[in-house]
Design a protein around this motif. Sequence first.
Motif, PDB file in Angstrom:
ATOM      1  N   VAL A   1      37.484 -27.767  79.296  1.00 62.12           N
ATOM      2  CA  VAL A   1      36.700 -26.731  78.808  1.00 62.12           C
ATOM      3  C   VAL A   1      37.641 -25.920  77.800  1.00 62.12           C
ATOM      4  O   VAL A   1      36.944 -25.297  76.711  1.00 62.12           O
ATOM      5  N   SER A   2      38.764 -25.556  78.216  1.00 65.69           N
ATOM      6  CA  SER A   2      39.387 -24.481  77.329  1.00 65.69           C
ATOM      7  C   SER A   2      39.892 -25.105  76.223  1.00 65.69           C
ATOM      8  O   SER A   2      40.283 -24.233  75.183  1.00 65.69           O
ATOM      9  N   ASN A   3      40.054 -26.361  76.093  1.00 67.63           N
ATOM     10  CA  ASN A   3      40.529 -27.151  74.804  1.00 67.63           C
ATOM     11  C   ASN A   3      39.587 -27.594  73.907  1.00 67.63           C
ATOM     12  O   ASN A   3      39.553 -28.523  73.599  1.00 67.63           O
ATOM     13  N   SER A   4      38.878 -26.451  73.484  1.00 70.31           N
ATOM     14  CA  SER A   4      37.808 -26.707  72.524  1.00 70.31           C
ATOM     15  C   SER A   4      37.767 -25.709  71.463  1.00 70.31           C
ATOM     16  O   SER A   4      38.099 -24.257  71.919  1.00 70.31           O
ATOM     17  N   GLU A   5      37.036 -25.971  70.403  1.00 68.26           N
ATOM     18  CA  GLU A   5      36.987 -24.997  69.476  1.00 68.26           C
ATOM     19  C   GLU A   5      36.180 -23.861  69.710  1.00 68.26           C
ATOM     20  O   GLU A   5      36.623 -22.636  69.239  1.00 68.26           O
ATOM     21  N   THR A   6      35.293 -23.725  70.527  1.00 69.48           N
ATOM     22  CA  THR A   6      34.306 -22.654  70.863  1.00 69.48           C
ATOM     23  C   THR A   6      35.188 -21.914  71.853  1.00 69.48           C
ATOM     24  O   THR A   6      35.147 -20.533  71.848  1.00 69.48           O
ATOM     25  N   ALA A   7      35.835 -22.473  72.750  1.00 68.84           N
ATOM     26  CA  ALA A   7      36.533 -21.692  73.937  1.00 68.84           C
ATOM     27  C   ALA A   7      37.753 -21.161  72.895  1.00 68.84           C
ATOM     28  O   ALA A   7      38.155 -19.878  73.215  1.00 68.84           O
ATOM     29  N   ASP A   8      38.192 -21.586  71.867  1.00 66.94           N
ATOM     30  CA  ASP A   8      39.446 -21.068  71.601  1.00 66.94           C
ATOM     31  C   ASP A   8      38.922 -19.844  70.571  1.00 66.94           C
ATOM     32  O   ASP A   8      39.603 -18.661  70.660  1.00 66.94           O
ATOM     33  N   VAL A   9      38.004 -19.876  69.753  1.00 65.55           N
ATOM     34  CA  VAL A   9      37.399 -18.951  68.933  1.00 65.55           C
ATOM     35  C   VAL A   9      37.082 -17.656  69.996  1.00 65.55           C
ATOM     36  O   VAL A   9      37.388 -16.442  69.753  1.00 65.55           O
ATOM     37  N   VAL A  10      36.177 -17.954  71.124  1.00 65.23           N
ATOM     38  CA  VAL A  10      35.623 -16.913  72.128  1.00 65.23           C
ATOM     39  C   VAL A  10      36.868 -16.296  72.805  1.00 65.23           C
ATOM     40  O   VAL A  10      36.997 -14.859  72.849  1.00 65.23           O
ATOM     41  N   GLY A  11      38.042 -17.048  73.079  1.00 63.36           N
ATOM     42  CA  GLY A  11      39.214 -16.633  73.844  1.00 63.36           C
ATOM     43  C   GLY A  11      40.084 -15.707  72.881  1.00 63.36           C
ATOM     44  O   GLY A  11      40.430 -14.543  73.152  1.00 63.36           O
ATOM     45  N   ASP A  12      40.080 -16.011  71.600  1.00 67.40           N
ATOM     46  CA  ASP A  12      40.814 -15.374  70.726  1.00 67.40           C
ATOM     47  C   ASP A  12      40.303 -13.987  70.578  1.00 67.40           C
ATOM     48  O   ASP A  12      40.784 -12.804  70.610  1.00 67.40           O
ATOM     49  N   ILE A  13      38.844 -13.870  70.172  1.00 69.56           N
ATOM     50  CA  ILE A  13      38.336 -12.512  70.155  1.00 69.56           C
ATOM     51  C   ILE A  13      38.227 -11.812  71.338  1.00 69.56           C
ATOM     52  O   ILE A  13      38.735 -10.417  71.240  1.00 69.56           O
ATOM     53  N   TYR A  14      38.085 -12.371  72.448  1.00 71.94           N
ATOM     54  CA  TYR A  14      38.275 -11.467  73.561  1.00 71.94           C
ATOM     55  C   TYR A  14      39.720 -11.078  73.816  1.00 71.94           C
ATOM     56  O   TYR A  14      39.752  -9.570  74.126  1.00 71.94           O
ATOM     57  N   LEU A  15      40.664 -11.543  73.458  1.00 72.74           N
ATOM     58  CA  LEU A  15      42.173 -11.294  73.645  1.00 72.74           C
ATOM     59  C   LEU A  15      42.334 -10.063  72.603  1.00 72.74           C
ATOM     60  O   LEU A  15      42.911  -9.079  72.850  1.00 72.74           O
ATOM     61  N   LYS A  16      41.867 -10.201  71.570  1.00 70.35           N
ATOM     62  CA  LYS A  16      42.250  -9.223  70.641  1.00 70.35           C
ATOM     63  C   LYS A  16      41.382  -7.679  70.531  1.00 70.35           C
ATOM     64  O   LYS A  16      42.178  -6.881  70.792  1.00 70.35           O
ATOM     65  N   LEU A  17      40.328  -8.042  71.072  1.00 69.36           N
ATOM     66  CA  LEU A  17      39.463  -6.810  71.762  1.00 69.36           C
ATOM     67  C   LEU A  17      40.352  -6.075  72.929  1.00 69.36           C
ATOM     68  O   LEU A  17      40.270  -4.770  72.979  1.00 69.36           O
ATOM     69  N   CYS A  18      40.700  -6.924  73.988  1.00 71.06           N
ATOM     70  CA  CYS A  18      41.084  -6.237  75.066  1.00 71.06           C
ATOM     71  C   CYS A  18      42.738  -5.749  74.988  1.00 71.06           C
ATOM     72  O   CYS A  18      42.908  -4.611  75.913  1.00 71.06           O
ATOM     73  N   CYS A  19      43.421  -6.810  74.306  1.00 74.82           N
ATOM     74  CA  CYS A  19      44.917  -6.318  74.526  1.00 74.82           C
ATOM     75  C   CYS A  19      45.705  -6.576  73.230  1.00 74.82           C
ATOM     76  O   CYS A  19      47.070  -6.367  73.281  1.00 74.82           O
ATOM     77  N   GLU A  20      45.120  -6.470  72.157  1.00 73.29           N
ATOM     78  CA  GLU A  20      46.073  -6.653  70.973  1.00 73.29           C
ATOM     79  C   GLU A  20      46.744  -5.198  70.658  1.00 73.29           C
ATOM     80  O   GLU A  20      48.027  -5.410  70.454  1.00 73.29           O
ATOM     81  N   SER A  21      46.360  -4.209  71.119  1.00 78.56           N
ATOM     82  CA  SER A  21      47.122  -2.907  70.914  1.00 78.56           C
ATOM     83  C   SER A  21      48.274  -2.836  72.007  1.00 78.56           C
ATOM     84  O   SER A  21      49.433  -2.563  71.540  1.00 78.56           O
ATOM     85  N   ALA A  22      47.989  -3.398  73.082  1.00 79.37           N
ATOM     86  CA  ALA A  22      49.053  -3.220  74.239  1.00 79.37           C
ATOM     87  C   ALA A  22      50.239  -3.958  73.891  1.00 79.37           C
ATOM     88  O   ALA A  22      51.448  -3.759  73.935  1.00 79.37           O
ATOM     89  N   ILE A  23      49.840  -5.259  73.370  1.00 88.45           N
ATOM     90  CA  ILE A  23      50.724  -6.541  73.151  1.00 88.45           C
ATOM     91  C   ILE A  23      51.651  -6.126  71.923  1.00 88.45           C
ATOM     92  O   ILE A  23      52.751  -6.164  71.964  1.00 88.45           O
ATOM     93  N   ARG A  24      51.072  -5.452  71.082  1.00 86.90           N
ATOM     94  CA  ARG A  24      51.751  -4.996  69.872  1.00 86.90           C
ATOM     95  C   ARG A  24      52.765  -3.735  70.222  1.00 86.90           C
ATOM     96  O   ARG A  24      53.865  -3.863  69.700  1.00 86.90           O
ATOM     97  N   LYS A  25      52.337  -2.888  70.902  1.00 87.64           N
ATOM     98  CA  LYS A  25      53.225  -1.862  71.381  1.00 87.64           C
ATOM     99  C   LYS A  25      54.387  -2.418  72.157  1.00 87.64           C
ATOM    100  O   LYS A  25      55.573  -1.894  72.138  1.00 87.64           O
TER     101      LYS A  25
END
Length: 445
Positions: free
Chosen positions: A33-57
Amino acid sequence: VMSELAPPPFNTIIPAYKHLSSRPQQWKLVYSVSNSETADVVGDIYLKLCCESAIRKRIASYNPDVVVSVHPLMNKLPIVTCNKISMDTGRHLPMFTVVTDLGSGHCLWFSPDVEKVFIASDQIRHLARTRGRVPEDKLVQVGLPIRHEFSLQAEALGDRMSSSGRTYQRTIREHLGLPHDGKIVLVMGGGEGVGSLSKIVESLYVEFTQQSVEATIVVICGRNENLRRDFERKDWRLTMLRHTNPLMGLVQSLLMGVPFIPNVINIDDEVASGKIKVVSLGFVSRMAEFMVAADMLVSKAGPGTIAEAAALGLPVMLTSYLPGQEEGNVDFVVDGRFGAFRPDYNPKQVASEVARWLLNEDELRQMSNAAKASGAPNAANHIARMIGESTLRWKDVNENLAWSDSNPNSSKLNFPCIAPWSPICTMFASRTRERGVASSRGKVG
């Protein structure tokens, strides 16, 4: 980082791995399920919205000169983070990916925006190009990085089937307290001692006895101390009886009752019906030496274990794999002609094939040569050197940029860049345009 900073379900990745790795069908579902283009795009957006700032810091807090990813989850988000840090600081922060899968690779491994992607096989190259859209000039195929001790042992061993290789193997066996003569089969089930080790070892013992194979079976039980003690206490004569005549084995076991004292097998024991010894060990840190001492490896299809065996020219019998993630590793071994796959639910088939190999010196030699041809004992050194050299060049670039900022009238602006579309190159271009200075671009890495 993901455990601390990422949102669910990514922050439970460690316990989830332990749970799923022992349940192959659940693992297969999650992986597919996770190794698909749809899951890739959704997961990428989700992570960027939720924790990009924290990981950058978190990354910025280390003031790094380079970022190296060795996990599929830490690629697409971190490269965005590194680009933002580059723009904020005015210093280019290069990022590299080292793919630690051998024959199969999850789509999350591949980002076309990193400096270089280090890969181990043609299979991974194909996935990186088709699934990850990574440009060919960013792919570096050097092999899977393994511990430095394997590089040292590979150099000392040379051709394990040669006279000098045999001599060195006997020396290592002596250091490990293993028999000098006869064959040694190394059986592994991973660091946690998972898998059907007990049934496989019993079948090997019976088959070797019946085929008159003089051998020592070294079992690495990992952190499974109960399994290690079970092997120490096992009555191998009863095991033989149970396998050759199950009814007699059951009767004898019942008749022995409480007074029965198990026969403890150690490295010096011999069974009258054959010269078979079983040595059970817990977690082992000197794995390279044990692989040098062995003539055959029986293991699950972990990429690191396969790469280590290949580096030392050790033939491999694979008995299990995680669906999806490790299936390609089986193909890597089989296509490379240095091993085979026999499922652990059929331990007699595993034992029969291993015994056949041990009795055929010519086939062992061919498999050993094929393993060595597939191995890359110095991959880690090559990767470290290439990343280090590229990082040092980028440090020069960054220092030149800092110098030019403090000397605005200088025309000494020759900034080599890996990719003209990278944020730092855009920054170079804008600064030189402001000064009216032509910028020439070379190449780094």
